[in-house]
Design a protein around this motif. Structure first.
Motif, PDB file in Angstrom:
ATOM      1  N   GLU A 118       0.823  -1.205   0.000  1.00 19.71           N
ATOM      2  CA  GLU A 118       0.000   0.000   0.000  1.00 19.71           C
ATOM      3  C   GLU A 118       0.858   1.258   0.000  1.00 19.71           C
ATOM      4  O   GLU A 118       0.572   2.226  -0.706  1.00 19.71           O
ATOM      5  N   THR A 166       2.307   1.731  -3.403  1.00 23.32           N
ATOM      6  CA  THR A 166       1.288   2.284  -4.294  1.00 23.32           C
ATOM      7  C   THR A 166       1.128   3.779  -4.058  1.00 23.32           C
ATOM      8  O   THR A 166       1.062   4.572  -5.009  1.00 23.32           O
ATOM      9  N   MET A 208       1.742   6.517  -6.869  1.00 25.73           N
ATOM     10  CA  MET A 208       0.686   7.448  -7.264  1.00 25.73           C
ATOM     11  C   MET A 208       1.176   8.886  -7.159  1.00 25.73           C
ATOM     12  O   MET A 208       0.872   9.728  -8.011  1.00 25.73           O
ATOM     13  N   HIS A 212      -9.166   1.299  -8.086  1.00 26.23           N
ATOM     14  CA  HIS A 212      -9.156   1.908  -6.763  1.00 26.23           C
ATOM     15  C   HIS A 212      -9.790   0.975  -5.739  1.00 26.23           C
ATOM     16  O   HIS A 212      -9.306   0.831  -4.614  1.00 26.23           O
ATOM     17  N   ASN A 241     -13.321   9.401  -0.513  1.00 26.79           N
ATOM     18  CA  ASN A 241     -12.032   9.205  -1.177  1.00 26.79           C
ATOM     19  C   ASN A 241     -11.933   9.973  -2.488  1.00 26.79           C
ATOM     20  O   ASN A 241     -11.053   9.701  -3.308  1.00 26.79           O
ATOM     21  N   TYR A 299      -5.429   4.609  -1.251  1.00 26.17           N
ATOM     22  CA  TYR A 299      -5.272   3.480  -2.165  1.00 26.17           C
ATOM     23  C   TYR A 299      -5.028   2.162  -1.438  1.00 26.17           C
ATOM     24  O   TYR A 299      -4.440   1.227  -2.003  1.00 26.17           O
ATOM     25  N   ALA A 308      -6.440  -0.740  -3.303  1.00 24.12           N
ATOM     26  CA  ALA A 308      -6.228  -0.723  -4.748  1.00 24.12           C
ATOM     27  C   ALA A 308      -5.470  -1.965  -5.215  1.00 24.12           C
ATOM     28  O   ALA A 308      -4.570  -2.466  -4.535  1.00 24.12           O
TER      29      ALA A 308
END
Length: 356
Positions: A92, A95, A99, A210, A217, A232, A235
């Motif tokens: 996470e 990610t 992002m 997502h 969010n 995320y 995700a």
């Protein structure tokens, strides 16, 4: 499910003590003050406000005085107890960082063992009614298409079915025999297999999804009307139709009502709303979609709405047993999602398979 990092929106805030923030996070705040603004942090001057509506973590806005009435803010996220059963925290964080490199969402400012410090986004968090606004819904659709086009690392395999089975095992291992009977856990393995079989072999796009596109969010910059997606944790790669189905289900939620665990599925978008969303989503590539293309995606979304109910129903059961920090009726929320699954499954599968 999480609250957003904004200064304006539906979050109800209560002022908290700086003691709610771990010592390691306070040291990061002190360092950030010097790096970002060349200022010392006076603990007595800090204002700590907890953002309401977060269902996985505790989220705090940290504010200290700036010059000429310009307050300086960051966000501190304290991870919920036991939530690592739902996702890999290291994945996470990777990610989140990826992002950020793509220019999506807030920047990561610091990490500590129990959580992290994030950039505070000066945009408005959406409210439940915003999802029904045609203009905002169209903006969300186009932003979601952009999100789905991101080049993200990791396995491109569908994660949904494996995740459902893993969460089902977690639920079975933590529930009493009576809870397992109430939620029909013994039947859910077959239900997951049936849905997977109904959707296997179908030509569908698998993208980085997502997986938690609730209104908290999603943020909007009022002046530019730019939308950004945050948080995320859930995700992963999944079919496009699952992500959209999950978003449609979230239109039935209001996590800032007096009964935030209750979902009103009469608010699930009607066919006209769904069609408009899909036209905005598909046409954002520059080509107008055909009616057949929209209708095919609508059929897939209907089926994936069932998997969304199982997804968050199992999440609710497990959360009831592991996450004691958040004041939320997880078990009753799970009951609502499972009831909707059982109530709508015959109609949805019959409509999608009229010959069966």
């Amino acid at each position: 499910m999480a609250a957003a990092a904004s200064d304006a929106g539906p979050e109800l805030r209560r002022t908290s003590s700086i003691d709610r923030i771990p010592a390691e996070a306070r040291r990061i705040l002190h360092r950030l003050a010097g790096e970002l603004w060349g200022a010392d942090v006076d603990p007595a001057a800090l204002v700590v406000s907890q953002l309401q509506g977060a269902l996985t973590n505790e989220v705090f806005r940290i504010t200290w005085p700036g010059g000429e009435g310009d307050p300086r803010k960051v966000l501190v996220r304290i991870y919920g107890q036991g939530v690592e059963v739902f996702f890999d925290r290291a994945d996470e964080v990777r990610t989140f960082e990826c992002m950020s490199r793509h220019g999506q969402g807030p920047r990561l400012l610091g990490r500590f063992p129990q959580g992290r410090v994030e950039e505070f986004i000066n945009a408005r968090t959406l409210s439940a009614p915003d999802l029904r606004d045609p203009e905002i819904s169209s903006l969300i659709a186009r932003k979601l298409r952009e999100f789905h086009e991101l080049d993200m690392p990791g396995s491109k395999d569908i994660s949904l079915w494996q995740r459902l089975r893993r969460w089902l095992e977690e639920a079975r291992s933590r529930c009493s025999a009576e809870e397992a009977r109430q939620f029909r856990l013994e039947a859910l393995g077959d239900e997951i297999a049936e849905l997977e079989n109904a959707l296997s072999g179908v030509d569908q796009r698998v993208v980085f999804c997502h997986n938690d596109l609730q209104y908290g969010n999603i943020m909007i910059y009022e002046e530019t009307r730019q939308v950004t997606l945050i948080d995320y944790e859930y995700a992963s790669f999944n079919p496009v139709a699952f992500d959209i189905a999950n978003h449609f289900c979230e239109m039935a939620a209001d996590y800032h009502s007096n009964t935030p665990h209750v979902m009103d599925f009469t608010k699930y978008p009607d066919m006209d709303e769904q069609w408009r969303f899909l036209e905005a989503y598909l046409s954002s590539s520059g080509e107008e979609p055909s009616d057949a293309e929209v209708e095919t995606l609508l059929g897939l979304i209907a089926k994936y709405s069932l998997s969304s109910h199982l997804f968050w129903g199992l999440w609710g059961i497990v959360s009831e047993h592991v996450n004691k920090n958040i004041d939320f009726e997880y078990k009753e929320y799970a009951r609502h999602r499972f009831n909707q699954y059982w109530d709508t499954k015959p109609r949805i599968l019959q409509a999608c398979n009229p010959s069966s």
